[in-house]
Design an enzyme around this catalytic site. Structure first.
Site, PDB file in Angstrom:
ATOM      1  N   CYS A   4       0.845  -1.200   0.000  1.00  0.00           N
ATOM      2  CA  CYS A   4       0.000   0.000   0.000  1.00  0.00           C
ATOM      3  C   CYS A   4       0.881   1.252   0.000  1.00  0.00           C
ATOM      4  O   CYS A   4       1.736   1.422   0.871  1.00  0.00           O
ATOM      5  CB  CYS A   4      -0.913  -0.021   1.216  1.00  0.00           C
ATOM      6  SG  CYS A   4      -1.767   1.533   1.464  1.00  0.00           S
ATOM      7  N   ASP A  30       0.205  16.775  -0.342  1.00  0.00           N
ATOM      8  CA  ASP A  30      -0.180  16.051  -1.558  1.00  0.00           C
ATOM      9  C   ASP A  30       0.834  16.349  -2.656  1.00  0.00           C
ATOM     10  O   ASP A  30       1.289  17.482  -2.827  1.00  0.00           O
ATOM     11  CB  ASP A  30      -1.585  16.470  -2.003  1.00  0.00           C
ATOM     12  CG  ASP A  30      -2.183  15.503  -3.011  1.00  0.00           C
ATOM     13  OD1 ASP A  30      -3.154  14.809  -2.658  1.00  0.00           O
ATOM     14  OD2 ASP A  30      -1.676  15.442  -4.163  1.00  0.00           O
ATOM     15  N   HIS A  46      -3.882   0.497   8.348  1.00  0.00           N
ATOM     16  CA  HIS A  46      -4.402   0.366   6.984  1.00  0.00           C
ATOM     17  C   HIS A  46      -5.906   0.135   7.025  1.00  0.00           C
ATOM     18  O   HIS A  46      -6.363  -0.911   7.484  1.00  0.00           O
ATOM     19  CB  HIS A  46      -3.720  -0.778   6.234  1.00  0.00           C
ATOM     20  CG  HIS A  46      -4.229  -0.914   4.834  1.00  0.00           C
ATOM     21  ND1 HIS A  46      -3.771  -0.136   3.801  1.00  0.00           N
ATOM     22  CD2 HIS A  46      -5.202  -1.711   4.312  1.00  0.00           C
ATOM     23  CE1 HIS A  46      -4.417  -0.446   2.691  1.00  0.00           C
ATOM     24  NE2 HIS A  46      -5.300  -1.404   2.978  1.00  0.00           N
ATOM     25  N   ASN A  87     -12.692  11.042  -0.448  1.00  0.00           N
ATOM     26  CA  ASN A  87     -13.198  10.382  -1.637  1.00  0.00           C
ATOM     27  C   ASN A  87     -13.307   8.894  -1.335  1.00  0.00           C
ATOM     28  O   ASN A  87     -12.347   8.285  -0.861  1.00  0.00           O
ATOM     29  CB  ASN A  87     -12.252  10.615  -2.818  1.00  0.00           C
ATOM     30  CG  ASN A  87     -12.172  12.083  -3.205  1.00  0.00           C
ATOM     31  OD1 ASN A  87     -13.153  12.823  -3.060  1.00  0.00           O
ATOM     32  ND2 ASN A  87     -11.019  12.516  -3.682  1.00  0.00           N
ATOM     33  N   GLY A  93     -14.119   8.999  -6.632  1.00  0.00           N
ATOM     34  CA  GLY A  93     -12.821   9.456  -7.141  1.00  0.00           C
ATOM     35  C   GLY A  93     -11.641   8.980  -6.322  1.00  0.00           C
ATOM     36  O   GLY A  93     -10.543   9.530  -6.424  1.00  0.00           O
ATOM     37  N   THR A  95      -8.484   7.088  -5.553  1.00  0.00           N
ATOM     38  CA  THR A  95      -7.466   6.421  -6.381  1.00  0.00           C
ATOM     39  C   THR A  95      -6.453   5.647  -5.540  1.00  0.00           C
ATOM     40  O   THR A  95      -5.725   4.822  -6.077  1.00  0.00           O
ATOM     41  CB  THR A  95      -6.710   7.437  -7.264  1.00  0.00           C
ATOM     42  OG1 THR A  95      -6.067   8.393  -6.422  1.00  0.00           O
ATOM     43  CG2 THR A  95      -7.649   8.149  -8.226  1.00  0.00           C
ATOM     44  N   HIS A 100      -8.023   8.263   3.445  1.00  0.00           N
ATOM     45  CA  HIS A 100      -7.309   9.534   3.575  1.00  0.00           C
ATOM     46  C   HIS A 100      -8.276  10.696   3.469  1.00  0.00           C
ATOM     47  O   HIS A 100      -9.296  10.610   2.795  1.00  0.00           O
ATOM     48  CB  HIS A 100      -6.199   9.668   2.524  1.00  0.00           C
ATOM     49  CG  HIS A 100      -6.654   9.451   1.118  1.00  0.00           C
ATOM     50  ND1 HIS A 100      -6.824   8.189   0.589  1.00  0.00           N
ATOM     51  CD2 HIS A 100      -6.971  10.318   0.127  1.00  0.00           C
ATOM     52  CE1 HIS A 100      -7.221   8.287  -0.671  1.00  0.00           C
ATOM     53  NE2 HIS A 100      -7.334   9.581  -0.983  1.00  0.00           N
ATOM     54  N   HIS A 102      -8.397  14.705   2.444  1.00  0.00           N
ATOM     55  CA  HIS A 102      -7.735  15.851   1.830  1.00  0.00           C
ATOM     56  C   HIS A 102      -8.083  17.079   2.662  1.00  0.00           C
ATOM     57  O   HIS A 102      -9.253  17.314   2.972  1.00  0.00           O
ATOM     58  CB  HIS A 102      -8.270  16.093   0.409  1.00  0.00           C
ATOM     59  CG  HIS A 102      -8.029  14.978  -0.550  1.00  0.00           C
ATOM     60  ND1 HIS A 102      -7.035  15.033  -1.507  1.00  0.00           N
ATOM     61  CD2 HIS A 102      -8.652  13.780  -0.727  1.00  0.00           C
ATOM     62  CE1 HIS A 102      -7.070  13.919  -2.235  1.00  0.00           C
ATOM     63  NE2 HIS A 102      -8.032  13.149  -1.778  1.00  0.00           N
TER      64      HIS A 102
HETATM   65  P1  5GP Z   1      -7.747  10.225  -3.988  1.00  0.00           P
HETATM   66  O1  5GP Z   1      -7.906  10.528  -5.450  1.00  0.00           O
HETATM   67  O2  5GP Z   1      -7.539   8.742  -3.741  1.00  0.00           O
HETATM   68  O3  5GP Z   1      -8.818  10.801  -3.109  1.00  0.00           O
HETATM   69  O4  5GP Z   1      -6.443  10.979  -3.535  1.00  0.00           O
HETATM   70  C1  5GP Z   1      -5.169  10.469  -3.673  1.00  0.00           C
HETATM   71  C2  5GP Z   1      -4.222  11.636  -3.559  1.00  0.00           C
HETATM   72  O5  5GP Z   1      -2.928  11.127  -3.312  1.00  0.00           O
HETATM   73  C3  5GP Z   1      -4.139  12.493  -4.816  1.00  0.00           C
HETATM   74  O6  5GP Z   1      -4.485  13.842  -4.507  1.00  0.00           O
HETATM   75  C4  5GP Z   1      -2.680  12.359  -5.245  1.00  0.00           C
HETATM   76  O7  5GP Z   1      -2.139  13.557  -5.764  1.00  0.00           O
HETATM   77  C5  5GP Z   1      -1.996  11.928  -3.960  1.00  0.00           C
HETATM   78  N1  5GP Z   1      -0.828  11.105  -4.166  1.00  0.00           N
HETATM   79  C6  5GP Z   1      -0.727  10.010  -4.975  1.00  0.00           C
HETATM   80  N2  5GP Z   1       0.496   9.468  -4.887  1.00  0.00           N
HETATM   81  C7  5GP Z   1       1.196  10.238  -4.000  1.00  0.00           C
HETATM   82  C8  5GP Z   1       2.534  10.167  -3.499  1.00  0.00           C
HETATM   83  O8  5GP Z   1       3.338   9.294  -3.839  1.00  0.00           O
HETATM   84  N3  5GP Z   1       2.896  11.124  -2.591  1.00  0.00           N
HETATM   85  C9  5GP Z   1       2.039  12.104  -2.195  1.00  0.00           C
HETATM   86  N4  5GP Z   1       2.501  13.000  -1.312  1.00  0.00           N
HETATM   87  N5  5GP Z   1       0.778  12.188  -2.646  1.00  0.00           N
HETATM   88  C10 5GP Z   1       0.360  11.266  -3.535  1.00  0.00           C
HETATM   89 ZN    ZN Z   2      -2.307   1.240   3.634  1.00  0.00          ZN
END
Ligand code: 5GP
Ligand code: ZN
Length: 114
Positions: A4, A30, A46, A87, A93, A95, A100, A102
């Site tokens: 993860c 981010d 996790h 999200n 959304g 990913t 987490h 934001h």
């Molecule tokens: P989600 O789309 O799942 O709500 O948000 C995932 C967030 O993780 C995105 O805003 C993306 O920019 C951030 N993100 C993805 N990979 C990394 C990483 O390796 N390091 C950091 N600091 N942020 C990440």
């Molecule tokens: Zn995890």
């Protein structure tokens, strides 16, 4: 969880710009900021998504919101305001499969979101 991304970030196997850490949570900038302040706050445990919360693990959510207030002060957005977003799942959304939040601020955020 072995594979993860956010577990690896919380374990410091993958570097990040950490802004806050304690025994329960890890907060970091981010990598693709959508606002002048864009911080991700995650439980160290996790948890796949908000749908995986239950009576045993949900305490961390109130802790995350307490931590968010501290981070807001440290980031200078406590007076101007901010948005906390989770999200969940494909349509939400999400990913990265590790719960987490934001934390966005430093500009006037639009509402409603797209
Ligand atoms: P989600 O789309 O799942 O709500 O948000 C995932 C967030 O993780 C995105 O805003 C993306 O920019 C951030 N993100 C993805 N990979 C990394 C990483 O390796 N390091 C950091 N600091 N942020 C990440
Ligand atoms: Zn995890």
């Amino acid at each position: 969880m072995n594979d993860c991304l956010f577990c690896k970030i919380a374990n410091k196997e993958i570097p990040s710009q950490c802004v806050y850490e304690d025994e329960l949570v890890f907060a970091f900038k981010d990598i693709e900021p959508q606002a002048p302040v864009h911080i991700l706050i995650i439980p160290k445990e996790h948890i796949l998504s908000a749908m995986e919360l239950n009576e045993e693990n949900a305490n961390v959510i109130s802790h995350i919101f307490l931590v968010a207030g501290k981070i807001a002060k440290d980031s200078g957005i406590d007076k101007t305001g901010f948005r906390i977003v989770n999200n969940c799942g494909v349509d939400g959304g999400q990913t990265v499969g590790h719960l987490h939040f934001h934390m966005l601020g430093g500009r006037n955020l639009m509402w409603p979101p797209g």
